[in-house]
Scaffold this active site. Sequence first.
Site, PDB file in Angstrom:
ATOM      1  N   ARG A 229       2.454  -8.207   9.712  1.00  0.00           N
ATOM      2  CA  ARG A 229       2.127  -9.633   9.656  1.00  0.00           C
ATOM      3  C   ARG A 229       2.433 -10.111   8.233  1.00  0.00           C
ATOM      4  NH1 ARG A 229      -3.696 -10.288   9.239  1.00  0.00           N
ATOM      5  NH2 ARG A 229      -3.271 -10.921   7.104  1.00  0.00           N
ATOM      6  N   HIS A 233      -3.586 -14.202   8.269  1.00  0.00           N
ATOM      7  CA  HIS A 233      -4.117 -14.060   9.623  1.00  0.00           C
ATOM      8  C   HIS A 233      -4.154 -15.417  10.324  1.00  0.00           C
ATOM      9  CE1 HIS A 233      -6.696 -12.815  12.933  1.00  0.00           C
ATOM     10  NE2 HIS A 233      -7.493 -13.818  12.648  1.00  0.00           N
ATOM     11  N   TYR A 242      -6.844  -9.434  -0.139  1.00  0.00           N
ATOM     12  CA  TYR A 242      -6.998  -8.061   0.349  1.00  0.00           C
ATOM     13  C   TYR A 242      -5.710  -7.240   0.353  1.00  0.00           C
ATOM     14  CZ  TYR A 242      -5.633 -10.552   4.682  1.00  0.00           C
ATOM     15  OH  TYR A 242      -5.000 -11.349   5.600  1.00  0.00           O
TER      16      TYR A 242
END
Length: 323
Positions: A229, A233, A242
């Site tokens: 990805r 998100h 992160y």
Amino acid sequence: MHTADLRALHRLMLVARRLDEEAIALQRQGVFPAYAPAKGQEAAQVGSAAALDLNRDFAFPGYRDIGAAVAMGVDLVAYLATHLNTWHGGLYDPRTSRLAPINAVVGGPVTHAVGWAMGAKLDQTGGAAISYFGDGASSQGDVHEAMNFAGVYQLPVVFFCQNNGWAISVPTERQVAGGSVAARAAGYGIEGHRVDGNDVVAVFEATRAALDRARDGGGPTVIEAMTYRVGPHSTSDDPGRYRTLEDEQAWTDRDPLAVAAKQLSADDVAAAEEHAAAVVREIREGLQASAAPDAAELFSFVYREPTKALLEQQRAWKESLDA
């Protein structure tokens, strides 16, 4: 699509990429309340969906599967209009398109696909279901129950996991025990395969084989498409909290569009870009021209027979309009 056609698959992936970029822009402009980007996962989605037989198969998507909608020829204005938050279920026709409504419940499409597959087996339709979910969703109890049920009854269903490396901010290695979703298939007595999720032809071939096997009575298959990805998100997420830019950059050379383009001529790629631009322009204009459905429909399709509570809510809503 009966055989893998790289030129056609690349064309579909490029439409999915450019529409994904347009959807993000519309969210930033306040047109869409939210959106889940799919950049980097085009090969997994397009390759798998292109392998479907739309005369008898059925697909069950999550909320990040625009590539599947593109490959299946879904009305893309109606598909993206779901993100306008003006209706509850999608404005395209699931029966005609063979694509179930967008499902935002993590792991939700998996149980629905198994239910459809049970019906297909009982009715002997000869069709197969495919369910889309992520590595994070694979940790849901619903997915275990669905795979176990499908294994017991040898149902015609393909469990298509897009392992994009992240369950929101949690990396796969911290939430998938054993390190592989495909390996879990053996515990249910079904087939399990990993595939390069950035190779659209490899995805197509693996999915077509699994669908053929399902239709022939060979039972379910778990396909784990290893991809990434690239973006956040969702449009409210900040992946910089992160993961590092170096991690993201490491995947640039594995971009599914770049991988496919290297095998095509410059003229093919240019023609695909021109086509994608025209599609995006048409979809944008269609969204701008679309009118919100009648708000009264909010109460029309919840239950077969409206409940007392729902009728009371409808009455209160009507009174609020007259106030």
